[in-house]
Design an enzyme around this catalytic site. Structure first.
Site, PDB file in Angstrom:
ATOM      1  N   ALA A  66      92.955  53.033  65.653  1.00 37.11           N
ATOM      2  CA  ALA A  66      94.346  52.493  65.686  1.00 37.11           C
ATOM      3  C   ALA A  66      94.629  52.051  67.314  1.00 37.11           C
ATOM      4  O   ALA A  66      94.313  52.872  68.130  1.00 37.11           O
ATOM      5  CB  ALA A  66      95.481  53.476  64.916  1.00 37.11           C
ATOM      6  N   GLU A 114      88.308  54.471  59.388  1.00 37.37           N
ATOM      7  CA  GLU A 114      88.976  54.383  58.099  1.00 37.37           C
ATOM      8  C   GLU A 114      88.920  52.995  57.687  1.00 37.37           C
ATOM      9  O   GLU A 114      88.708  52.844  56.409  1.00 37.37           O
ATOM     10  CB  GLU A 114      90.523  54.832  58.390  1.00 37.37           C
ATOM     11  CG  GLU A 114      90.524  56.474  58.496  1.00 37.37           C
ATOM     12  CD  GLU A 114      91.995  56.609  59.200  1.00 37.37           C
ATOM     13  OE1 GLU A 114      92.525  56.175  60.224  1.00 37.37           O
ATOM     14  OE2 GLU A 114      92.380  57.469  58.725  1.00 37.37           O
ATOM     15  N   GLU A 134      91.015  61.871  65.799  1.00 36.53           N
ATOM     16  CA  GLU A 134      92.551  62.230  65.931  1.00 36.53           C
ATOM     17  C   GLU A 134      92.982  63.272  66.493  1.00 36.53           C
ATOM     18  O   GLU A 134      93.787  63.499  67.350  1.00 36.53           O
ATOM     19  CB  GLU A 134      93.326  61.914  64.674  1.00 36.53           C
ATOM     20  CG  GLU A 134      93.289  60.352  64.233  1.00 36.53           C
ATOM     21  CD  GLU A 134      91.992  59.915  63.554  1.00 36.53           C
ATOM     22  OE1 GLU A 134      91.044  60.710  63.422  1.00 36.53           O
ATOM     23  OE2 GLU A 134      91.947  58.697  62.925  1.00 36.53           O
TER      24      GLU A 134
END
Ligand code: CAA
Length: 260
Positions: A66, A114, A134
């Site tokens: 992300a 993901e 993360e």
């Protein structure tokens, strides 16, 4: 429709979706997620597309996560909303009635791993690197990584990857079942298209129901999942493809499926 962060090419009923933010190693920002959602909604009802391949632009990255720059200043509520939207997009890919193959070229980290997990099959180039880093950023995976990774490779291995933030190479991803196969980078798209072609030659209705049976069945207990499978198996017998497939076998000829 032209997209800002996606390139769509459709040929021989195979759609190749390339994420095109190479300066940010194809990181997923809100706009890219919206475009992915949009294109997968279109593919669901488009008879010209039977299999979808997702890949990243350039040789270096599938998707490096992300978008960290876009996430940095989010409030808790905004971050929760961003994660929920990411979940929805992964779910839209999973719910798309057509098979989806991730062609992983380079980094597939965080939201990129993901995204690959949201696809049905993962083909890795030799330079692919998978990970859920993360914890290095003080957060946890937010687009389904804690759930789909554990379901695919098992709880212990998933927790190791998530706790350590370690990056694994394509060979290790293959060994633990995260990648279906590993090929040289220059053969990645060709291999994905060949697999797509094999799938397209089968009964399309049966392929769709098989996808539904596996994805939805895995969310049920075995007893209910088997009941669900029996229902979908029965449904196959309402299709012309079942008649043609079995007739062709008995007549010792190649089946000509119509997807009906
Ligand atoms: N978001 C935004 N920008 C990113 C990015 C990301 N996830 N990953 C890389 N970039 C940008 C870099 O900031 C850099 O931009 P500039 O040239 O403007 O500085 C450019 O892409 C190239 O990256 P690097 O210079 O870092 O390239 P490298 O070869 O040295 O390293 C890398 C490559 C190891 C992938 C490194 O970029 C990296 O660690 N990226 C972050 C990976 C990551 O932590 N992903 C998880 C994000 S959080 C998440 O995804 C949460 C969730 O589950 C929803």
């Amino acid at each position: 429709m032209p997209y800002e962060n996606l390139l769509i090419e459709i040929e021989d009923e195979i759609a190749v979706v390339t994420i095109t933010r190479p300066k940010a190693l194809n990181a997923l920002n809100q706009k890219t997620l919206l475009e992915l959602q949009d294109v997968f909604t279109d593919f669901a009802g488009d008879d010209a597309v039977q299999v979808i391949i997702v890949t990243g632009s350039g040789d270096k990255a599938f998707v490096a996560g992300a978008d960290i720059a876009a996430m940095q200043s989010l409030s808790a509520l905004e971050a929760r909303q961003f994660a929920k939207f990411g979940h929805q997009v992964m779910r839209d890919i999973e719910d798309c009635p057509k098979p989806v193959i991730a062609a992983v070229n380079g980094f597939a980290l965080g939201g990129g791993c993901e995204l690959a997990l949201g696809c049905d099959i993962r083909i890795a180039a030799e330079n692919a690197r998978f990970g859920q880093p993360e914890v290095n950023l003080g957060v946890i995976p937010g687009f389904g990584g804690t759930q789909r990774l554990a379901r695919l490779i098992g709880k212990g291995r998933a927790l190791e990857l998530i706790f350590t933030g370690a990056m694994i190479d394509a060979a290790e991803a293959y060994r633990i079942g995260l990648a279906n196969k590993v090929v040289p980078l220059d053969q990645l798209l060709e291999t994905a298209k060949k697999m797509a072609g094999t799938i397209i030659s089968k009964g399309p209705y049966a392929v769709r129901l098989a996808k539904e049976a596996v994805h939805n069945g895995l969310e049920l207990d075995l007893e209910r999942a088997n009941q669900y499978e029996a229902e979908l198996f029965g449904l196959c017998f309402a299709t012309a493809d079942q008649k043609e497939g079995m007739q062709a076998f008995l007549e010792k000829r190649q089946a000509e499926f119509k997807g009906k």
